[in-house]
Design a protein around this motif. Structure first.
Motif, PDB file in Angstrom:
ATOM      1  N   ASP A   6       0.835  -1.212   0.000  1.00 11.84           N
ATOM      2  CA  ASP A   6       0.000   0.000   0.000  1.00 11.84           C
ATOM      3  C   ASP A   6       0.864   1.254   0.000  1.00 11.84           C
ATOM      4  O   ASP A   6       1.690   1.467   0.897  1.00 11.84           O
ATOM      5  CB  ASP A   6      -0.916   0.015   1.224  1.00 11.84           C
ATOM      6  N   TRP A  16      -8.030   3.114   1.304  1.00 10.95           N
ATOM      7  CA  TRP A  16      -8.188   2.930   2.749  1.00 10.95           C
ATOM      8  C   TRP A  16      -8.804   4.179   3.373  1.00 10.95           C
ATOM      9  O   TRP A  16      -9.652   4.084   4.271  1.00 10.95           O
ATOM     10  CB  TRP A  16      -6.831   2.645   3.390  1.00 10.95           C
ATOM     11  N   VAL A  73     -12.915  -2.392   1.790  1.00  4.75           N
ATOM     12  CA  VAL A  73     -11.657  -2.248   1.046  1.00  4.75           C
ATOM     13  C   VAL A  73     -11.539  -3.332  -0.023  1.00  4.75           C
ATOM     14  O   VAL A  73     -11.007  -3.085  -1.109  1.00  4.75           O
ATOM     15  CB  VAL A  73     -10.446  -2.263   2.001  1.00  4.75           C
ATOM     16  N   THR A 107      -1.299  -5.289   5.393  1.00  2.12           N
ATOM     17  CA  THR A 107      -2.655  -5.633   4.993  1.00  2.12           C
ATOM     18  C   THR A 107      -2.909  -7.134   5.194  1.00  2.12           C
ATOM     19  O   THR A 107      -1.996  -7.954   5.057  1.00  2.12           O
ATOM     20  CB  THR A 107      -2.867  -5.255   3.518  1.00  2.12           C
TER      21      THR A 107
END
Length: 211
Positions: A6, A16, A73, A107
């Protein structure tokens, strides 16, 4: 090669942010910019603690919010992820060169696997996710775990990161660190090489980090 996901390979931090802002509305509040930036690169438990504090709801149950965030997400990731500048080219060059490669992300695996539809599962020999380690970033465990699974000494690895938490994890593990900030500014300090983007970074550039 050890890649964060990310904000490093894909511009997913904004997604996010969308999900967290929506969750804040569901909680009857508004997420502050300070709280959102503090969450970047952190584990889900840490992010949710920041969220509860920002909402002024210290006793708010975490599990339902985590489930909701993961579901939302997942939807946003499935709509498509945008590569960060130079990231796709570097990843493909690393694979062409035959370098062992790991994705090391805070994540959860279920979300990382959705992201791999963009990133390409074939581009990674190892996947280390935030819900699969005992101590998440900024602890060095994720990067040490990835290097161990690759069978490469951590001192011979380059870690690419975008967040203070991720940089701290990689530095503590003993990797060479290339830091490319996205949403959060990173101060220049010993132990990391700071660049504005991955554009122009190639395998010879990475090799030169060891000279």
């Amino acid at each position: 090669m050890l890649f964060d996901m990310d904000g490093t390979l894909v511009d997913s931090e904004k997604l996010w942010g969308i999900a967290l802002e929506e969750l804040a509305v569901r909680a009857g509040g508004k997420l502050s910019e300070e709280a959102r930036l503090a969450m970047v690169g952190t584990s889900m438990p840490v992010s949710m603690a920041i969220f509860r504090d920002d909402m002024g709801q210290p006793d708010r149950p975490s599990a339902p919010d985590v489930d909701w965030i993961h579901d939302r997400v997942t939807e946003l990731f499935a709509e498509g992820l945008v590569w960060r500048p130079g990231a796709r080219e570097l990843l493909l060059a690393v694979r062409e060169a035959g370098l062992p490669t790991a994705l090391v992300t805070s994540t959860a695996r279920r979300l990382a696997e959705v992201a791999l539809k963009t990133l390409g599962a074939e581009n990674f020999d190892v996947l280390v996710c935030g819900d699969e380690v005992r101590r998440a970033k900024p602890d060095p465990e994720p990067y040490l775990t990835a290097a161990g699974l690759l069978g490469v000494p951590i001192a011979e690895c380059v870690a690419i990161e975008d967040s203070p938490s991720g940089v701290a994890s990689a530095v503590a593990a003993g990797a060479r660190v290339l830091a490319v900030p996205s949403d959060v500014e990173l101060p220049s300090h010993d132990g990391i090489l700071l660049r504005e983007s991955l554009a122009g970074v190639d395998v010879p550039f990475l090799a030169a980090m060891f000279s």
